[in-house]
Design a protein around this motif. Structure first.
Motif, mmCIF file in Angstrom:
data_model
loop_
_atom_site.group_PDB
_atom_site.id
_atom_site.type_symbol
_atom_site.label_atom_id
_atom_site.label_comp_id
_atom_site.label_asym_id
_atom_site.label_seq_id
_atom_site.Cartn_x
_atom_site.Cartn_y
_atom_site.Cartn_z
ATOM 1 N N ILE A 8 0.855 -1.184 0.000
ATOM 2 C CA ILE A 8 0.000 0.000 0.000
ATOM 3 C C ILE A 8 0.893 1.237 0.000
ATOM 4 O O ILE A 8 1.841 1.335 0.781
ATOM 5 N N ASN A 9 0.592 2.162 -0.871
ATOM 6 C CA ASN A 9 1.350 3.411 -0.922
ATOM 7 C C ASN A 9 0.752 4.420 0.045
ATOM 8 O O ASN A 9 -0.445 4.702 -0.009
ATOM 9 N N PHE A 10 1.600 4.981 0.916
ATOM 10 C CA PHE A 10 1.155 5.971 1.888
ATOM 11 C C PHE A 10 1.655 7.361 1.495
ATOM 12 O O PHE A 10 2.763 7.501 0.977
ATOM 13 N N PRO A 11 0.840 8.383 1.768
ATOM 14 C CA PRO A 11 1.255 9.752 1.460
ATOM 15 C C PRO A 11 2.279 10.288 2.453
ATOM 16 O O PRO A 11 2.759 11.394 2.321
ATOM 17 N N SER A 12 2.590 9.507 3.468
ATOM 18 C CA SER A 12 3.540 9.951 4.488
ATOM 19 C C SER A 12 4.806 9.115 4.413
ATOM 20 O O SER A 12 4.774 7.942 4.038
ATOM 21 N N LEU A 13 5.933 9.727 4.778
ATOM 22 C CA LEU A 13 7.195 9.007 4.812
ATOM 23 C C LEU A 13 7.368 8.227 6.112
ATOM 24 O O LEU A 13 8.297 7.438 6.244
ATOM 25 N N SER A 14 6.487 8.459 7.066
ATOM 26 C CA SER A 14 6.588 7.794 8.360
ATOM 27 C C SER A 14 6.325 6.293 8.225
ATOM 28 O O SER A 14 5.523 5.855 7.393
ATOM 29 N N HIS A 15 7.003 5.520 9.038
ATOM 30 C CA HIS A 15 6.847 4.074 9.015
ATOM 31 C C HIS A 15 5.563 3.658 9.739
ATOM 32 O O HIS A 15 5.170 4.259 10.720
ATOM 33 N N GLY A 41 3.012 8.617 15.263
ATOM 34 C CA GLY A 41 1.794 8.681 16.065
ATOM 35 C C GLY A 41 0.584 9.112 15.263
ATOM 36 O O GLY A 41 -0.543 9.111 15.772
ATOM 37 N N GLU A 42 0.796 9.508 14.011
ATOM 38 C CA GLU A 42 -0.325 9.868 13.146
ATOM 39 C C GLU A 42 -1.138 8.627 12.785
ATOM 40 O O GLU A 42 -0.605 7.512 12.746
ATOM 41 N N VAL A 43 -2.425 8.828 12.503
ATOM 42 C CA VAL A 43 -3.309 7.731 12.136
ATOM 43 C C VAL A 43 -3.882 7.988 10.748
ATOM 44 O O VAL A 43 -4.356 9.095 10.453
ATOM 45 N N PHE A 44 -3.853 6.962 9.911
ATOM 46 C CA PHE A 44 -4.476 7.002 8.592
ATOM 47 C C PHE A 44 -5.588 5.972 8.551
ATOM 48 O O PHE A 44 -5.504 4.922 9.202
ATOM 49 N N THR A 45 -6.652 6.265 7.807
ATOM 50 C CA THR A 45 -7.762 5.329 7.655
ATOM 51 C C THR A 45 -8.201 5.259 6.207
ATOM 52 O O THR A 45 -7.936 6.168 5.407
ATOM 53 N N CYS A 46 -8.882 4.172 5.866
ATOM 54 C CA CYS A 46 -9.493 4.049 4.540
ATOM 55 C C CYS A 46 -10.700 3.128 4.655
ATOM 56 O O CYS A 46 -10.856 2.406 5.634
ATOM 57 N N GLY A 47 -11.564 3.153 3.636
ATOM 58 C CA GLY A 47 -12.747 2.303 3.623
ATOM 59 C C GLY A 47 -14.039 3.096 3.582
ATOM 60 O O GLY A 47 -14.068 4.267 3.187
ATOM 61 N N ASP A 48 -15.111 2.460 4.001
ATOM 62 C CA ASP A 48 -16.443 3.063 3.992
ATOM 63 C C ASP A 48 -16.580 4.034 5.161
ATOM 64 O O ASP A 48 -16.570 3.627 6.318
#
Length: 422
Positions: free
Chosen positions: A87-94, A112-119
């Motif tokens: 999955i490609n992330f827009p952030s360089l963070s691991h 510590g950032e959170v990313f989400t996807c889906g409905d």
């Protein structure tokens, strides 16, 4: 933390004859089993959703299976990944933590950032935009400046755990599963007010419409839907705010991990003992019957083993012990319980060793609706159960009763991406 460490050491020393190396391994295994595990191939974490699987491998995330509503994070053009694909992330963070559910996914970064996807139609992804699914991981803006360490995806709601030990929730709140004292939905993550005497929360778990929080003093709090007795209070009333499970408190039991299934719950205490409660259908509680347990009860049949991970899902349970052996019980669910001598709809009423995994030292296990995936201490990945939607990372396999090794696709161009408008 020191309290449960002392109890772990005491129990481990007794069982291991004073072997400090054994104690250290046990403590490390408990600490890692629900998050990133160290393998000889690097740090890994596996998470299974309804018809898909997510994997962290050395800070990168891979997905396979059905991409309904964008849960694979691979873009709107992808309806299925028949192999693990990055999955490609827009952030360089691991990426350091991942959670999978029926219709959405969440990722915690090293920052510590959170990313989400889906409905996100129910606001469960934490964004106010509900017009269309989120097909690629998007930063949860409302948590900027609030670093998280864990996130769990329930059914149309999400629970976030910050590094400071605070809990935030968002999404659907029909049963009070957001823990705010009402049944009002929350479009973005909102902090949950815990009782004043509560210490820091160290682990969270979420079922379809309820949530659990474990604090550093070993107390378990539950809130949301009381159906199937999953809240552990001896009744089926909904709890709109976090409420401590008194059974553990009265008996002086220090819980360190919980796993929330669809209809039952499994807990691990600081001595490596296992407790279950909720709906007993198909033997999912491990007591040799199908009787519901309204409050937590010790699974005494496993008392001679040091459990390091517990995993609950749809009518089935897995317990990983410190030797790398896996015990399973409950519903076979199209082979997802892993017993080669049982039919796809059979019941296993008491904990049994998964002989099919004996050749490997298992470090982590995750089970979805009809499939299960494990990671070994050498970084190998095996899956079994239903593969109708390629959730086991294979194109031609339809049902893997025997554990089948899963491999990663290093680039999207090499992967079996299936595109379409559906």
């Amino acid at each position: 933390m020191l309290g449960w460490c002392r109890m772990l050491v005491k129990r481990s020393l007794i069982d291991a004859g004073g072997n400090w190396k054994h104690v250290v391994r046990f403590l490390q295994s408990v600490d890692q089993s629900s998050d990133l595990v160290e393998t000889s191939a690097g740090n890994m974490q596996i998470a299974t959703g309804r018809h898909h699987t997510l994997l962290i491998s050395n800070s990168s995330v891979y997905s396979c299976g059905s991409s309904i509503c964008g849960v694979l994070g691979q873009g709107s053009e992808t309806t299925q990944c028949v192999a693990f694909t990055r999955i490609n992330f827009p952030s360089l963070s691991h990426v350091v933590h991942v959670s999978a559910s029926h219709n959405h996914a969440a990722f915690v970064m090293q920052s510590g950032e959170v990313f989400t996807c889906g409905d996100n139609s129910s606001f469960c992804c934490g964004h106010r935009d509900t017009g269309r699914p989120i097909f690629r991981p998007r930063l949860v803006e409302a948590l900027k400046g609030v670093p998280c360490k864990q996130v769990v995806a329930g059914l149309s709601f999400t629970v976030f755990l910050t590094r400071q030990g605070h809990v935030y929730t968002c999404g659907t709140n029909t049963h009070g599963q957001l823990g705010h004292g009402d049944t009002v939905d929350r479009p973005t993550p909102t902090i949950v007010e815990m009782p004043e005497v509560v210490g820091s929360v160290v682990q969270i778990a979420a079922g379809p419409s309820y949530a659990l929080a474990v604090t550093d003093d070993g107390t378990v709090y539950s809130f949301g839907s009381g159906s199937n007795f999953c809240l552990g209070h001896g009744e089926q009333h909904n709890e709109l705010r976090p409420r401590a499970i008194q059974t553990f408190r009265r008996k002086g039991i220090h819980v360190v991990r919980v796993s929330a299934g669809d209809e039952h719950v499994v807990a691990l205490d600081s001595c490596g003992f296992v407790y279950t409660w909720g709906k007993g259908y198909c033997g999912a509680l491990g007591y040799g019957d199908e009787i519901d347990k309204t409050t937590p009860e010790l699974l005494s049949i496993l008392k001679s083993h040091l459990a390091v991970q517990v995993c609950a899902s749809k009518r089935k349970t897995f317990v990983l012990v410190d030797t790398g052996t896996v015990y399973g019980f409950g519903w076979m669910g199209f082979g997802s319980l892993g017993f080669l001598d049982r039919g796809p709809s059979d019941k296993v009423m008491i904990p049994q060793i998964l002989d099919s995994l004996r050749p490997y030292h298992i470090s982590q296990i995750s089970t979805g609706l009809y499939h299960t995936v494990v990671v070994t201490n050498r970084g190998r990945i095996f899956g079994f159960g239903d593969n109708e939607r390629a959730q086991l990372g294979h194109d031609t396999l339809r049902e893997g009763l025997k554990p089948t090794e899963i491999f990663l696709q290093e680039t999207a161009s090499e992967a079996g991406l299936v595109s379409g408008s559906g």
